[in-house]
Design a protein around this motif. Structure first.
Motif, short mmCIF file in Angstrom:
data_model
loop_
_atom_site.label_atom_id
_atom_site.label_comp_id
_atom_site.label_asym_id
_atom_site.label_seq_id
_atom_site.Cartn_x
_atom_site.Cartn_y
_atom_site.Cartn_z
N ARG A 8 0.81 -1.23 0.00
CA ARG A 8 0.00 0.00 0.00
C ARG A 8 0.84 1.27 0.00
O ARG A 8 0.31 2.35 0.22
CB ARG A 8 -0.92 0.01 1.22
CG ARG A 8 -1.92 -1.14 1.22
CD ARG A 8 -2.84 -1.05 2.43
NE ARG A 8 -3.79 -2.16 2.46
CZ ARG A 8 -3.52 -3.37 2.91
NH1 ARG A 8 -2.29 -3.62 3.39
NH2 ARG A 8 -4.43 -4.33 2.88
N ASN A 11 3.74 5.21 -3.65
CA ASN A 11 4.31 5.10 -4.99
C ASN A 11 4.53 3.65 -5.41
O ASN A 11 5.40 3.36 -6.23
CB ASN A 11 5.64 5.87 -5.07
CG ASN A 11 5.46 7.36 -4.84
OD1 ASN A 11 4.48 7.94 -5.31
ND2 ASN A 11 6.38 7.98 -4.11
N ALA A 13 4.44 0.23 -7.19
CA ALA A 13 4.20 -0.22 -8.56
C ALA A 13 4.41 -1.73 -8.59
O ALA A 13 5.43 -2.21 -8.10
CB ALA A 13 5.15 0.47 -9.53
N THR A 15 0.08 -1.10 -9.38
CA THR A 15 -1.01 -0.54 -8.60
C THR A 15 -1.72 -1.64 -7.82
O THR A 15 -1.51 -2.84 -8.07
CB THR A 15 -2.03 0.15 -9.51
OG1 THR A 15 -2.64 -0.85 -10.36
CG2 THR A 15 -1.36 1.20 -10.38
N ASP A 18 -3.59 -3.89 -10.17
CA ASP A 18 -2.68 -4.82 -10.83
C ASP A 18 -2.23 -5.94 -9.88
O ASP A 18 -2.14 -7.11 -10.27
CB ASP A 18 -1.45 -4.08 -11.37
CG ASP A 18 -1.77 -3.17 -12.55
OD1 ASP A 18 -2.76 -3.46 -13.24
OD2 ASP A 18 -1.05 -2.19 -12.76
N THR A 55 -11.37 -1.16 -5.97
CA THR A 55 -10.18 -1.89 -6.43
C THR A 55 -10.52 -3.32 -6.79
O THR A 55 -10.12 -3.84 -7.84
CB THR A 55 -9.08 -1.85 -5.35
OG1 THR A 55 -8.66 -0.50 -5.16
CG2 THR A 55 -7.89 -2.70 -5.75
#
Length: 473
Positions: A8, A11, A13, A15, A18, A55
Motif C-alpha cells: 500500500r 508510490n 508499482a 497498482t 494490478d 479496487t
C-alpha cells in the motif's frame, strides 16, 4: 482465503488493481481457485485484503475481460470453466517463402526479421517518443460525447484546416472542404482509383513505382502502362507516345522522394510533365507522402497546375507514425465530394480519434524540431549506406541524400531471376529482409535492382552477408 498482502505504499508499482489481478491469476493457475468455483463477494474480498471495493471490482472485471472469470448481472463471480490456455511457447523460426503476398502483407506482422533493409518505414526508436503519447494524453481529457460518433465524412475539421494551411505554404490553395481524410495514403489512392476509373481504363505509372499501387490497379482491373522514372522526373517521350496510342485517363507519380528510388522531380521535369498532361488531357495523381523528410523545398505538382489537373495524396505515416493510419487527398471540390461518397461506401468515416491525435502532434511546437532531427539522421544514414554500397561494388541509381530509400543492385554478375530469389531467401534465413525490384516493376521485370531503407541498412551484419554472398562467385 487470503491470497496476497497488498503493497500500500503511495508510490507502489504495480497498482493495487494490478496486484489483485496478478494474485488472482496465480491462484487460478495454481488451482487454488478451480474452474467453476465461486469467488468471494467484492465486499468480502475487499474486507479480507484491506482493499477498497472499487479496487476489487476493477480487478474482477479485468479478469472477466481476459476470460478467466465469468459473471452475470446480480450473480457471483466464478472461475471460468473454459480450458485454460497452455503457457506460450516460442516456436522455432522458419524463414517465410518469398513472394508478393509476403512483401505486401505478411511482413507487417513478421517481427522475426531483425534487419529490415527492404521495409518502407522508420525504425521504432526513431519516432518522436513524446509527440504521440502526449497527444493521446490530451485526447483522454476529451469528453466521450465528443468522440463517440462516426465523425464527419470528410474527416476531423481542425485537421483539415491545418492541412489546408500547410499546403498554402507550398503554394497550393485548398479550402478545408477540399481535403478528404482517409485511412492512410494507400486508402486515398484506392478511393481515387475506384472513383475515377472503371475496368479496362488505361493509366500510366512510373517504372519502378509503389508496389501497393500496382495491386490496387490490378484488383480494379485497370490497364497499366509503364513509364520509366528518370533523375528529373519521368521519361517524357515514352509518356507522350503512350498518350498518343492509348486513352490515358491518369498518370500516377510520386514527385518527391519516390518509393522505391528516392528520386525527386526537378522544376523543369515537373513543368514538362504538366505540359504533357494538359496537351493530352489526363489527370496526374501525386502520391506525396515523404515531402516532410526532404530538407530543401521541391516543386509541388498540384501547386503548379491546380486542383483541376492534379489530385494530391499524402499522409502522416512517415512524418508522425505509421500506426496512426491517417492520410488525405485534395483536388477539385466536385471530385472530393465523389471521393467522399466512395469512402463512405467502402468503410464509412475514417478514425476521428487518430485524426485528433495527429492534429495534436502537428500543433505541438516540438514537431518541427523532431522533423529536422529526422532529416539529419537520414542524411547521415544515406552517407553511410551509400559509402558501404560503393565499397561492395553496388550500382546506385541516384544518390538522393534524403528520405528513406536507395535503389541499388549488387555487383556483376548481377543476380536476377532465380538467383535473386535465392539471394533474398538466404538473406531471410540470416534475419535480413531484402526487397527485390520486380515487386516494384509494373511489368514484373527483374533486372537485379533492390529497394534499400537507409535507416535499417547501416547494420554491419547486412554488409557481412553481402560480402559472404559475393565471395565464392
Amino acid at each position: 482465503m487470503i491470497l496476497f498482502e497488498p503493497d500500500r505504499r503511495r508510490n507502489a508499482a504495480p497498482t493495487l488493481v494490478d496486484q489483485t489481478v496478478t494474485a488472482l491469476e496465480h491462484a487460478i493457475q495454481a488451482h487454488l481457485l478451480r474452474p467453476g468455483m465461486i469467488l468471494p463477494s467484492v465486499r468480502k474480498f475487499a474486507r479480507d485484503h484491506g482493499l477498497s471495493t472499487f479496487t476489487v471490482m476493477a480487478a474482477y472485471n479485468r479478469l472477466v475481460a481476459r476470460g478467466l472469470l465469468q459473471s452475470r448481472p446480480g450473480a457471483h463471480f466464478r472461475v471460468s470453466r473454459q480450458k485454460q490456455a497452455a503457457p506460450a511457447t516460442v516456436p522455432e523460426w522458419v524463414a517465410p517463402r518469398i513472394g508478393a503476398s509476403w512483401l505486401l502483407a505478411d511482413v507487417f506482422a513478421d517481427h522475426s526479421i531483425s534487419i529490415k533493409a527492404g521495409c518502407g518505414w522508420l525504425p521504432p526508436d526513431w519516432h518522436d517518443q513524446a509527440g504521440l503519447p502526449h497527444a493521446m494524453r490530451q485526447l483522454s481529457r476529451v469528453p466521450i460525447s465528443q468522440i463517440s460518433s462516426y465523425g464527419h465524412p470528410l474527416g476531423y475539421h481542425p485537421l483539415r484546416e491545418h492541412i489546408a494551411h500547410s499546403l498554402l505554404e507550398h503554394g497550393l490553395e485548398a479550402a478545408p472542404d477540399q481535403v478528404l481524410l482517409t485511412h492512410g495514403a494507400t486508402q486515398a489512392l484506392d478511393i481515387v482509383v475506384r472513383t475515377l476509373l472503371r475496368p479496362g481504363d488505361h493509366v500510366a505509372v512510373e517504372s519502378p513505382c509503389y508496389a501497393n499501387l500496382l495491386q490496387i490497379l490490378a484488383l480494379n482491373r485497370i490497364t497499366v502502362h509503364a513509364v520509366p522514372r528518370t533523375a528529373e522526373g519521368i521519361h517524357e517521350a515514352t509518356l507522350q507516345a503512350l498518350a498518343r496510342q492509348h486513352p490515358i485517363r491518369a498518370l500516377f507519380v510520386t514527385s518527391v522522394l519516390q518509393n522505391p528510388t528516392g528520386a525527386s522531380f526537378t522544376m523543369a521535369g515537373a513543368f514538362r510533365l504538366l505540359q504533357l498532361a494538359e496537351r493530352h488531357d489526363f489527370l496526374v495523381v501525386d502520391d506525396d507522402t515523404s515531402r516532410d523528410l526532404l530538407p530543401e523545398p521541391a516543386p509541388m505538382l498540384a501547386a503548379l497546375a491546380g486542383a483541376s489537373r492534379v489530385i494530391y495524396v499524402s499522409g502522416f505515416s512517415k512524418s508522425v507514425m505509421p500506426s496512426t493510419r491517417v492520410g488525405y487527398l485534395t483536388c477539385a471540390k466536385p471530385l472530393v465530394d465523389e471521393c467522399a461518397r466512395t469512402k463512405m461506401s467502402l468503410g464509412l468515416t475514417s478514425t476521428e480519434v487518430m485524426e485528433r491525435a495527429v492534429y495534436h502532434v502537428l500543433r505541438d511546437g516540438r514537431h518541427s524540431t523532431y522533423l529536422r532531427g529526422i532529416r539529419e539522421r537520414l542524411r547521415q544514414a544515406h552517407d553511410q549506406v551509400t559509402a558501404a554500397m560503393h565499397a561492395h561494388g553496388f550500382e546506385v541509381w541516384g544518390e538522393p541524400g534524403a528520405g528513406l530509400f536507395l535503389w541499388a543492385r549488387p555487383p556483376a554478375p548481377r543476380p536476377t531471376g532465380d538467383e535473386l530469389i535465392r539471394l533474398t531467401e538466404q538473406a531471410l534465413k540470416a534475419g535480413i529482409w531484402l526487397a527485390p525490384g520486380n515487386y516494384f516493376d509494373p511489368e514484373g521485370r527483374d533486372e537485379g535492382w533492390m529497394r534499400f531503407n537507409v535507416a535499417y541498412s547501416g547494420d554491419p551484419r547486412l554488409w557481412r552477408f553481402f560480402h559472404r554472398w559475393a565471395a565464392p562467385r
